[in-house]
Design a protein around this motif. Structure first.
Motif, PDB file in Angstrom:
ATOM      1  N   LEU A   1      -5.121   3.153   1.457  1.00 38.93           N
ATOM      2  CA  LEU A   1      -4.743   3.419   0.070  1.00 38.93           C
ATOM      3  C   LEU A   1      -5.304   4.761  -0.390  1.00 38.93           C
ATOM      4  N   HIS A   2      -4.477   5.559  -1.065  1.00 39.13           N
ATOM      5  CA  HIS A   2      -4.946   6.819  -1.638  1.00 39.13           C
ATOM      6  C   HIS A   2      -5.750   6.493  -2.894  1.00 39.13           C
ATOM      7  N   LEU A   3      -7.053   6.586  -2.795  1.00 41.92           N
ATOM      8  CA  LEU A   3      -7.922   6.206  -3.909  1.00 41.92           C
ATOM      9  C   LEU A   3      -8.066   7.381  -4.877  1.00 41.92           C
ATOM     10  N   THR A   4      -7.307   7.331  -5.952  1.00 41.67           N
ATOM     11  CA  THR A   4      -7.347   8.345  -6.997  1.00 41.67           C
ATOM     12  C   THR A   4      -8.208   7.817  -8.144  1.00 41.67           C
ATOM     13  N   PRO A   5      -8.491   8.644  -9.152  1.00 40.50           N
ATOM     14  CA  PRO A   5      -9.270   8.149 -10.301  1.00 40.50           C
ATOM     15  C   PRO A   5      -8.608   6.987 -11.030  1.00 40.50           C
ATOM     16  N   THR A   6      -7.294   6.821 -10.853  1.00 40.76           N
ATOM     17  CA  THR A   6      -6.600   5.722 -11.541  1.00 40.76           C
ATOM     18  C   THR A   6      -6.090   4.662 -10.564  1.00 40.76           C
ATOM     19  N   THR A   7      -6.678   4.637  -9.372  1.00 40.81           N
ATOM     20  CA  THR A   7      -6.339   3.613  -8.389  1.00 40.81           C
ATOM     21  C   THR A   7      -7.599   2.829  -8.041  1.00 40.81           C
ATOM     22  N   GLN A   8      -7.514   1.518  -8.097  1.00 40.77           N
ATOM     23  CA  GLN A   8      -8.679   0.699  -7.786  1.00 40.77           C
ATOM     24  C   GLN A   8      -8.268  -0.522  -6.972  1.00 40.77           C
ATOM     25  N   ILE A   9      -9.203  -1.036  -6.179  1.00 38.65           N
ATOM     26  CA  ILE A   9      -9.005  -2.273  -5.426  1.00 38.65           C
ATOM     27  C   ILE A   9      -9.743  -3.387  -6.149  1.00 38.65           C
ATOM     28  N   ILE A  10      -9.054  -4.457  -6.441  1.00 44.46           N
ATOM     29  CA  ILE A  10      -9.648  -5.633  -7.081  1.00 44.46           C
ATOM     30  C   ILE A  10      -9.890  -6.681  -5.991  1.00 44.46           C
ATOM     31  N   SER A  11     -11.159  -6.920  -5.657  1.00 41.61           N
ATOM     32  CA  SER A  11     -11.507  -7.871  -4.604  1.00 41.61           C
ATOM     33  C   SER A  11     -11.570  -9.285  -5.167  1.00 41.61           C
ATOM     34  N   LEU A  12     -10.835 -10.181  -4.539  1.00 38.53           N
ATOM     35  CA  LEU A  12     -10.764 -11.574  -4.983  1.00 38.53           C
ATOM     36  C   LEU A  12     -11.636 -12.448  -4.087  1.00 38.53           C
ATOM     37  N   THR A  13     -12.280 -13.424  -4.692  1.00 39.38           N
ATOM     38  CA  THR A  13     -13.111 -14.368  -3.946  1.00 39.38           C
ATOM     39  C   THR A  13     -12.288 -15.611  -3.653  1.00 39.38           C
ATOM     40  N   LEU A  14     -11.982 -15.825  -2.377  1.00 38.59           N
ATOM     41  CA  LEU A  14     -11.146 -16.967  -2.018  1.00 38.59           C
ATOM     42  C   LEU A  14     -11.909 -18.276  -2.190  1.00 38.59           C
ATOM     43  N   PRO A  15     -11.302 -19.270  -2.830  1.00 35.59           N
ATOM     44  CA  PRO A  15     -11.931 -20.583  -2.940  1.00 35.59           C
ATOM     45  C   PRO A  15     -12.038 -21.251  -1.567  1.00 35.59           C
ATOM     46  N   ARG A  16     -12.998 -22.154  -1.436  1.00 39.17           N
ATOM     47  CA  ARG A  16     -13.130 -22.924  -0.200  1.00 39.17           C
ATOM     48  C   ARG A  16     -11.946 -23.880  -0.059  1.00 39.17           C
TER      49      ARG A  16
ATOM     50  N   PRO B   1       7.280   6.474   5.878  1.00 39.63           N
ATOM     51  CA  PRO B   1       5.850   6.794   5.894  1.00 39.63           C
ATOM     52  C   PRO B   1       5.619   8.286   6.028  1.00 39.63           C
ATOM     53  N   PRO B   2       4.520   8.791   5.473  1.00 37.24           N
ATOM     54  CA  PRO B   2       4.203  10.209   5.663  1.00 37.24           C
ATOM     55  C   PRO B   2       3.822  10.464   7.115  1.00 37.24           C
TER      56      PRO B   2
ATOM     57  N   VAL C   1       0.840  -1.203   0.000  1.00 34.51           N
ATOM     58  CA  VAL C   1       0.000   0.000   0.000  1.00 34.51           C
ATOM     59  C   VAL C   1       0.875   1.254   0.000  1.00 34.51           C
ATOM     60  N   GLN C   2       1.902   1.273   0.851  1.00 38.07           N
ATOM     61  CA  GLN C   2       2.789   2.436   0.913  1.00 38.07           C
ATOM     62  C   GLN C   2       3.437   2.703  -0.442  1.00 38.07           C
ATOM     63  N   LEU C   3       3.887   1.634  -1.098  1.00 41.18           N
ATOM     64  CA  LEU C   3       4.489   1.794  -2.420  1.00 41.18           C
ATOM     65  C   LEU C   3       3.446   2.260  -3.426  1.00 41.18           C
ATOM     66  N   SER C   4       2.249   1.709  -3.361  1.00 40.10           N
ATOM     67  CA  SER C   4       1.168   2.125  -4.268  1.00 40.10           C
ATOM     68  C   SER C   4       0.902   3.616  -4.152  1.00 40.10           C
ATOM     69  N   ASN C   5       0.858   4.118  -2.931  1.00 41.08           N
ATOM     70  CA  ASN C   5       0.593   5.539  -2.717  1.00 41.08           C
ATOM     71  C   ASN C   5       1.690   6.410  -3.311  1.00 41.08           C
ATOM     72  N   LYS C   6       2.934   5.960  -3.169  1.00 40.78           N
ATOM     73  CA  LYS C   6       4.038   6.740  -3.721  1.00 40.78           C
ATOM     74  C   LYS C   6       4.044   6.678  -5.251  1.00 40.78           C
ATOM     75  N   LEU C   7       3.723   5.522  -5.814  1.00 39.18           N
ATOM     76  CA  LEU C   7       3.680   5.392  -7.272  1.00 39.18           C
ATOM     77  C   LEU C   7       2.515   6.189  -7.868  1.00 39.18           C
ATOM     78  N   SER C   8       1.350   6.122  -7.231  1.00 41.76           N
ATOM     79  CA  SER C   8       0.189   6.840  -7.778  1.00 41.76           C
ATOM     80  C   SER C   8       0.418   8.341  -7.776  1.00 41.76           C
ATOM     81  N   SER C   9       1.209   8.843  -6.814  1.00 43.80           N
ATOM     82  CA  SER C   9       1.537  10.272  -6.792  1.00 43.80           C
ATOM     83  C   SER C   9       2.533  10.636  -7.882  1.00 43.80           C
TER      84      SER C   9
END
Length: 472
Positions: free
Chosen positions: A57-72, A252-253, A28-36
């Motif tokens: 996570l800094h949710l910008t217009p070009t940042t998204q969370i992809i939710s995965l469905t864990l198998p049983r 970290p900030p 997440v920390q790396l994502s925030n630095k890359l998105s900036s």
């Protein structure tokens, strides 16, 4: 922030950490630095972790969370989607669930088609899967280079599924840097590292996953810098023969909001740099005898202290505190010490002027937080990479002190705790305290230099753009 020309395509990176917040947070920390820096981010995680990640996570217009469905998975209770929710045995089953995600991941990646997938140690199957789709992969090691150097490069050619002996693990791998202050591992450390070579539930061991991931990826990204770990980076580069990218220590900030009034009031009654903050993170737990000796050692220092202790999720923390603390301890220290269980505003507390020492488990993020907040560091590592982080900072960098312990079983007593703290809080005009204080100041200036830290990210983006343009 960088900008793209009309004909340049925005770099798109998929982030895929293992389902443990000790891994998720650095991603997440790396994502925030890359998105900036104008990088598009798609962050993969189990659906049950998404809400907590949204807060980080800094949710910008070009940042998204992809939710995965864990198998049983047989034996893994429904709803267990991170190691924070479960036992070590269930954590191993999370790796089984992760392996079963391959068809889901392939479908998502074929739709997103990012330039890179940054993946973690457990997804050893990802490089070959992504390669089929024409997508490059970067192994993101959230651990210091010294930990990778001790485990992987010199042992690349171990036969698969081989578990070495404790004595074999104690011996450093072939070619390990002579300049290192580490000459061998203790019995305690070697026994802990045996976990890396063990297989659970018929799955590959951590070592086998690491080996496959390192050898299969397009490049390796490590959360460190040459200034701190140059000799270990050179050693890794020599053996793995892959592009080694560096993100720096990822400072970290400053935390948002204010310190809770309760803590502000308590801390403000003590002189500048007099308080010991003692914390081990949310997923590192001390044994009963360790808790007792630690508590008595803090009392023995005579300094005011905040001791934060956490326990596994299946235990009643209040009852565990009452059971494990020395009899009468809370009453004896009521004027100078607080024992707390649960989450605290660690960054806010470390930044308070009265806090002068941070006694911690030597998680690398905690080390960085301690240094940037001008706290002297005392290490009590308890597992995994913490042992190597402690050695790096206390022996190589000489910017902290490790609690003296038995080589065989890691035993420490209250005097060992007290003596370690005194070196950086009382004996500051004597060696080795004087050297430690000076080196801590040097690294604080380095980590707080915004120009240096920003350059790590801009250089990384440039290198990723260059690799993105190369043919597979």
């Amino acid at each position: 922030m960088s900008s793209k020309g009309e004909n340049e395509q925005q770099l798109h990176v998929a982030m895929f950490p293992f389902f443990a917040f000790g891994h998720i947070s650095p991603f997440v920390q790396l994502s925030n630095k890359l998105s900036s820096n104008d990088v598009k981010i798609s962050f993969f995680t189990a659906a049950g972790n998404a809400d907590r990640i949204k807060k980080m996570l800094h949710l910008t217009p070009t940042t998204q969370i992809i939710s995965l469905t864990l198998p049983r998975v047989d034996g893994l209770p429904p709803g267990i989607e991170s190691t924070a929710d479960t036992t070590p045995a269930h954590a191993e089953l999370l790796k089984v669930a992760l392996d079963l995600l391959q068809p889901q991941i392939k479908t998502i990646l074929s739709q997103l088609h990012p330039n890179f997938v940054l993946f973690d140690f457990a997804q050893d199957w990802l490089p070959s899967l992504a390669s089929e789709l024409g997508i490059k992969t970067i192994f993101y090691s959230v651990f210091a280079a010294i930990s990778t150097a001790v485990v992987i490069p010199g042992r690349l050619h171990y036969p698969p599924k081989t578990t070495p002996s404790v004595n074999e693990v104690k011996i450093l791998p072939d070619g390990f840097p002579n300049e290192s202050c580490i000459k061998s591992l203790t019995t305690l450390e070697a026994e802990d590292y045996l976990y890396v070579f063990k297989s659970f539930n018929g799955c590959p061991s951590v070592f086998d996953r690491l080996r496959t991931g390192f050898l299969g990826c397009s490049a390796i990204l490590i959360k460190t810098c040459k200034e701190m770990e140059g000799i270990y980076l050179d050693y890794i580069q020599t053996h793995l023969k892959k592009p080694i990218l560096l993100v720096g220590p990822v400072v970290p900030p400053p935390p948002s909001g204010e310190l809770d009034v309760k803590w502000e009031k308590w801390l403000s009654q003590y002189p500048s740099k007099s308080v010991i903050c003692c914390s081990f993170g949310s997923e590192t737990f001390l044994k009963d005898d360790q808790i007792r000796e630690l508590a008595l050692g803090l009392q023995l220092t005579g300094q005011p202290f905040l001791l934060v202790l956490n326990f596994p999720a299946n235990l009643d923390s209040t009852a565990e505190l009452k059971r494990t603390l020395p009899e009468g301890f809370t009453e004896r220290v009521k004027d100078k010490g607080i024992v707390h269980t649960g989450w605290v505003q660690q960054q806010h507390i470390l930044a308070h002027d009265s806090v002068g020492c941070f006694l911690c488990h030597a998680g690398f993020s905690s080390i960085v937080e301690g240094i940037v907040n001008d706290c002297q560091l005392v290490f009590l590592p308890l597992k995994g990479d913490q042992y190597m982080n402690s050695k790096l900072v206390s022996l190589d960098l000489k910017a902290g002190v490790a609690v003296n312990r038995s080589d065989e079983d890691g035993y420490f007593g209250k005097e060992d705790i007290c003596n370690a703290v005194k070196k950086v809080m009382v004996e500051v005009d004597e060696e080795p305290g004087k050297t430690i204080i000076a080196n801590q100041k040097k690294w604080k200036e380095f980590l707080k230099n915004d120009e240096i830290q920003s350059k790590f990210i801009t250089d990384l983006v440039e290198e990723m753009n260059a690799i993105s343009g190369e043919k597979m």
